[in-house]
Design an enzyme around this catalytic site. Structure first.
Site, PDB file in Angstrom:
ATOM      1  N   LYS A  38       0.839  -1.210   0.000  1.00 46.35           N
ATOM      2  CA  LYS A  38       0.000   0.000   0.000  1.00 46.35           C
ATOM      3  C   LYS A  38       0.871   1.256   0.000  1.00 46.35           C
ATOM      4  O   LYS A  38       2.083   1.171   0.251  1.00 46.35           O
ATOM      5  CB  LYS A  38      -0.918  -0.028   1.221  1.00 46.35           C
ATOM      6  CG  LYS A  38      -0.191  -0.078   2.563  1.00 46.35           C
ATOM      7  CD  LYS A  38      -1.124  -0.453   3.705  1.00 46.35           C
ATOM      8  CE  LYS A  38      -0.386  -0.463   5.039  1.00 46.35           C
ATOM      9  NZ  LYS A  38      -1.197  -1.045   6.124  1.00 46.35           N
ATOM     10  N   ARG A 135     -11.161  -0.204  14.225  1.00 47.69           N
ATOM     11  CA  ARG A 135     -10.971   0.494  12.954  1.00 47.69           C
ATOM     12  C   ARG A 135     -12.034   0.012  11.979  1.00 47.69           C
ATOM     13  O   ARG A 135     -13.013   0.698  11.736  1.00 47.69           O
ATOM     14  CB  ARG A 135      -9.545   0.257  12.443  1.00 47.69           C
ATOM     15  CG  ARG A 135      -9.167   1.117  11.263  1.00 47.69           C
ATOM     16  CD  ARG A 135      -7.674   1.114  10.974  1.00 47.69           C
ATOM     17  NE  ARG A 135      -7.162  -0.156  10.466  1.00 47.69           N
ATOM     18  CZ  ARG A 135      -5.911  -0.343  10.074  1.00 47.69           C
ATOM     19  NH1 ARG A 135      -5.037   0.652  10.122  1.00 47.69           N
ATOM     20  NH2 ARG A 135      -5.496  -1.515   9.628  1.00 47.69           N
ATOM     21  N   HIS A 165      -6.276  -7.346  12.680  1.00 53.07           N
ATOM     22  CA  HIS A 165      -5.021  -6.580  12.645  1.00 53.07           C
ATOM     23  C   HIS A 165      -4.574  -6.244  14.064  1.00 53.07           C
ATOM     24  O   HIS A 165      -5.372  -5.798  14.878  1.00 53.07           O
ATOM     25  CB  HIS A 165      -5.249  -5.296  11.843  1.00 53.07           C
ATOM     26  CG  HIS A 165      -4.002  -4.533  11.535  1.00 53.07           C
ATOM     27  ND1 HIS A 165      -2.878  -5.124  11.009  1.00 53.07           N
ATOM     28  CD2 HIS A 165      -3.693  -3.213  11.689  1.00 53.07           C
ATOM     29  CE1 HIS A 165      -1.937  -4.191  10.838  1.00 53.07           C
ATOM     30  NE2 HIS A 165      -2.409  -3.039  11.248  1.00 53.07           N
ATOM     31  N   ARG A 221       1.011 -11.078   6.881  1.00 58.42           N
ATOM     32  CA  ARG A 221       1.057  -9.895   6.016  1.00 58.42           C
ATOM     33  C   ARG A 221       2.311  -9.082   6.313  1.00 58.42           C
ATOM     34  O   ARG A 221       2.388  -8.358   7.301  1.00 58.42           O
ATOM     35  CB  ARG A 221      -0.197  -9.036   6.242  1.00 58.42           C
ATOM     36  CG  ARG A 221      -1.505  -9.786   5.991  1.00 58.42           C
ATOM     37  CD  ARG A 221      -2.717  -8.873   6.094  1.00 58.42           C
ATOM     38  NE  ARG A 221      -2.832  -8.206   7.369  1.00 58.42           N
ATOM     39  CZ  ARG A 221      -3.494  -8.675   8.428  1.00 58.42           C
ATOM     40  NH1 ARG A 221      -4.120  -9.838   8.355  1.00 58.42           N
ATOM     41  NH2 ARG A 221      -3.545  -7.990   9.543  1.00 58.42           N
ATOM     42  N   TYR A 266      14.970  30.609   7.362  1.00 58.19           N
ATOM     43  CA  TYR A 266      13.803  31.292   7.942  1.00 58.19           C
ATOM     44  C   TYR A 266      13.912  31.401   9.465  1.00 58.19           C
ATOM     45  O   TYR A 266      14.311  30.441  10.127  1.00 58.19           O
ATOM     46  CB  TYR A 266      12.529  30.517   7.615  1.00 58.19           C
ATOM     47  CG  TYR A 266      12.144  30.535   6.154  1.00 58.19           C
ATOM     48  CD1 TYR A 266      11.809  31.738   5.519  1.00 58.19           C
ATOM     49  CD2 TYR A 266      12.091  29.357   5.425  1.00 58.19           C
ATOM     50  CE1 TYR A 266      11.433  31.744   4.180  1.00 58.19           C
ATOM     51  CE2 TYR A 266      11.719  29.353   4.084  1.00 58.19           C
ATOM     52  CZ  TYR A 266      11.398  30.551   3.464  1.00 58.19           C
ATOM     53  OH  TYR A 266      11.027  30.557   2.150  1.00 58.19           O
ATOM     54  N   CYS A 313      13.695  24.342   4.507  1.00 59.54           N
ATOM     55  CA  CYS A 313      12.697  25.075   3.729  1.00 59.54           C
ATOM     56  C   CYS A 313      11.894  24.082   2.880  1.00 59.54           C
ATOM     57  O   CYS A 313      12.138  22.884   2.923  1.00 59.54           O
ATOM     58  CB  CYS A 313      13.366  26.077   2.794  1.00 59.54           C
ATOM     59  SG  CYS A 313      14.612  27.113   3.572  1.00 59.54           S
ATOM     60  N   MET A 314      10.973  24.586   2.065  1.00 62.31           N
ATOM     61  CA  MET A 314      10.167  23.694   1.235  1.00 62.31           C
ATOM     62  C   MET A 314      11.030  22.943   0.213  1.00 62.31           C
ATOM     63  O   MET A 314      10.811  21.760  -0.044  1.00 62.31           O
ATOM     64  CB  MET A 314       9.073  24.481   0.505  1.00 62.31           C
ATOM     65  CG  MET A 314       8.069  23.580  -0.202  1.00 62.31           C
ATOM     66  SD  MET A 314       6.884  24.450  -1.206  1.00 62.31           S
ATOM     67  CE  MET A 314       5.898  25.272   0.039  1.00 62.31           C
ATOM     68  N   ASP A 315      12.015  23.642  -0.346  1.00 66.22           N
ATOM     69  CA  ASP A 315      12.775  23.054  -1.453  1.00 66.22           C
ATOM     70  C   ASP A 315      14.286  23.042  -1.258  1.00 66.22           C
ATOM     71  O   ASP A 315      15.012  22.606  -2.151  1.00 66.22           O
ATOM     72  CB  ASP A 315      12.495  23.838  -2.751  1.00 66.22           C
ATOM     73  CG  ASP A 315      11.049  24.239  -2.860  1.00 66.22           C
ATOM     74  OD1 ASP A 315      10.208  23.332  -2.904  1.00 66.22           O
ATOM     75  OD2 ASP A 315      10.757  25.454  -2.861  1.00 66.22           O
TER      76      ASP A 315
HETATM   77  C1  LIG Z   1      -0.523  -1.844   6.919  1.00 64.35           C
HETATM   78  C2  LIG Z   1      -1.080  -3.132   7.339  1.00 64.35           C
HETATM   79  C3  LIG Z   1      -0.265  -4.260   7.472  1.00 64.35           C
HETATM   80  C4  LIG Z   1       1.244  -4.198   7.398  1.00 64.35           C
HETATM   81  O1  LIG Z   1       1.747  -3.724   8.649  1.00 64.35           O
HETATM   82  P1  LIG Z   1       3.316  -3.573   8.881  1.00 64.35           P
HETATM   83  O2  LIG Z   1       3.439  -3.103  10.279  1.00 64.35           O
HETATM   84  O3  LIG Z   1       3.789  -2.556   7.911  1.00 64.35           O
HETATM   85  O4  LIG Z   1       3.911  -4.905   8.638  1.00 64.35           O
HETATM   86  C5  LIG Z   1      -0.874  -5.479   7.711  1.00 64.35           C
HETATM   87  N1  LIG Z   1      -2.211  -5.573   7.855  1.00 64.35           N
HETATM   88  C6  LIG Z   1      -3.031  -4.496   7.775  1.00 64.35           C
HETATM   89  C7  LIG Z   1      -4.501  -4.679   7.950  1.00 64.35           C
HETATM   90  C8  LIG Z   1      -2.498  -3.242   7.535  1.00 64.35           C
HETATM   91  O5  LIG Z   1      -3.317  -2.175   7.479  1.00 64.35           O
END
Ligand SMILES: *Cc1c(COP(=O)(O)O)cnc(C)c1O
Length: 396
Positions: A38, A135, A165, A221, A266, A313-315
């Site tokens: 992601k 969540r 999760h 995961r 700045y 700064c920004m850049d």
């Molecule tokens: C982002 C996410 C992960 C991965 O988590 P990490 O800590 O980056 O390994 C796994 N499962 C879900 C549901 C997530 O949102």
């Protein structure tokens, strides 16, 4: 590559493969992996990362349907799961492209079922269970068990998997994670009693992969650890050695000497108390380089440390190169990663600790203005940039 002479992120795909190998060695027997790519592969570029980890994963996970479609358009054929909620207006695409959504209400399931039936296809889904994140997901109770069974019986719906999760698996004290796992396992038992077996059970994130072998179940995961960053300082780093994947390289654009009493950037937060040789780096928070490194961070030039002077700064930002005689216009600067020559290294953990930031956020925030350069065996095998918003020359 003339437009790569301001700044670029170097992505070491050998390190990605090393990290996958390292996690695989620690997996419980029979467990597979889902590669979490992601946020464009945590800022590294989802497509080359997905291709590199292909030999190690059964499928991928992303946050949005658009992220899933990008992977598919670049030839990724393994199953893709969306970890968040997808708007019903896009259920047709989910069915059409066989992208697995997270489902946890009857409304979602019925709408998806209707799409599947109208297209004469089966929608594979993963049930989301909320065991402690608050969540998304159904509560792991008897009513939800009835709901899960009802969902599984809808026409055109196939419950392929079920996930939850961890909220605190990266902490030394695993009590909370174990409690979440128990809730999940008890829930699978409730489903089993109702005759519903879940083929793919998955609950572990990177922290679970590293520290909770009993939580690997059918699949784990892997997210942040793919990218060579530990989920926290409290996990057992020895057990799964990881190599950092991203480096940030830039070049000095200007060098000058300032006199005592002269200020930098700045707010004039830095005032020289001696003659100081100042180098300007053409990178800033507009590139995702953390502004909270102002007056605190450092960069590496020729293996030596150059402290940041005043505000980022920004850049652009300025560093002290008084003690680095070789620092000149167009000298290479390392903002993240190993210096060249290899004498020192700035890690994401160091940047997070110095600036009070969060490791995951630092890599995710490296922006579109920063092109990515992919290395394999020390050779450039592809690039990605948003100068014209296309990928080119990727791995086959
Ligand atoms: C982002 C996410 C992960 C991965 O988590 P990490 O800590 O980056 O390994 C796994 N499962 C879900 C549901 C997530 O949102």
């Amino acid at each position: 590559m003339d437009n790569y002479m301001r700044v670029y992120a170097e992505i070491d795909l050998d390190a990605v493969a090393y990290n996958m190998e390292s996690m695989k060695k620690n997996l419980a027997p029979g467990a597979g992996m889902i590669g979490v790519v992601k946020t464009d592969g945590y800022g590294h570029g989802a497509v080359p990362v997905a291709k590199t980890i292909a030999p190690y994963v059964e499928g991928y996970a992303v946050a949005t349907i658009d992220e899933a479609r990008i992977l598919q358009r670049h030839g990724i054929a393994k199953p893709i799961l969306i970890l968040g909620v997808t708007h019903p207006s896009r259920y047709g695409e989910l069915v059409e492209y066989e992208i697995r959504p997270a489902i946890f209400t009857m409304e979602q399931a019925e709408a998806l079922s209707a799409e599947a039936v109208s297209r004469g296809k089966t929608a594979r889904i993963h049930l989301a269970v909320d065991t402690g994140m608050s969540r998304i997901g159904m509560r792991p109770d008897e009513a939800s068990a009835d709901l899960a069974v009802a969902i599984s019986r809808l026409p055109g719906i196939c419950v392929e998997g079920m996930f939850t999760h961890f909220a605190r698996a990266d902490e030394t004290d695993k009590a909370s994670a174990r409690e979440q796992m128990k809730k999940y396992m008890d829930f699978t038992e409730m489903l089993r009693k109702r005759g519903l077996e879940i083929p793919v059970k998955h609950i572990s994130n990177s922290a679970g992969i590293i520290d909770l072998k009993e939580a690997h179940l059918d699949m784990a995961r892997a997210g942040i650890s793919i990218y060579g960053i530990y989920p926290s300082d409290e996990v057992d780093k020895e057990r799964v050695p990881l190599k950092p994947v991203m480096s940030l390289r830039s070049y000095i654009t200007y060098v000058k000497e300032i006199r005592p009493g002269e200020a930098v950037s700045y707010g004039g937060t830095y005032v020289a108390d001696r003659p100081v040789k100042v180098a300007t780096i053409p990178v800033g928070y507009g590139d995702g380089y953390p502004r909270n490194l102002s007056g605190k961070g450092r960069v590496l030039i020729g293996g030596k440390s150059a402290p940041i002077l005043g505000r980022v700064c920004m850049d652009q930002f300025m560093v002290d190169v008084t003690d680095i005689p070789e620092a000149d216009v167009w000298t290479e600067v390392t903002l993240l990663g190993e210096s060249r020559p290899a004498a020192d290294r700035i890690t994401v953990d160091e940047i997070a600790a110095t600036g009070g930031g969060f490791t995951y956020e630092i890599v995710c925030d490296i922006g579109k203005r920063v092109p990515r350069v992919y290395l394999r065996g020390g050779r450039v095998v592809g690039t990605k940039d948003y100068f014209d918003d296309v990928y080119r020359d990727f791995l086959d």
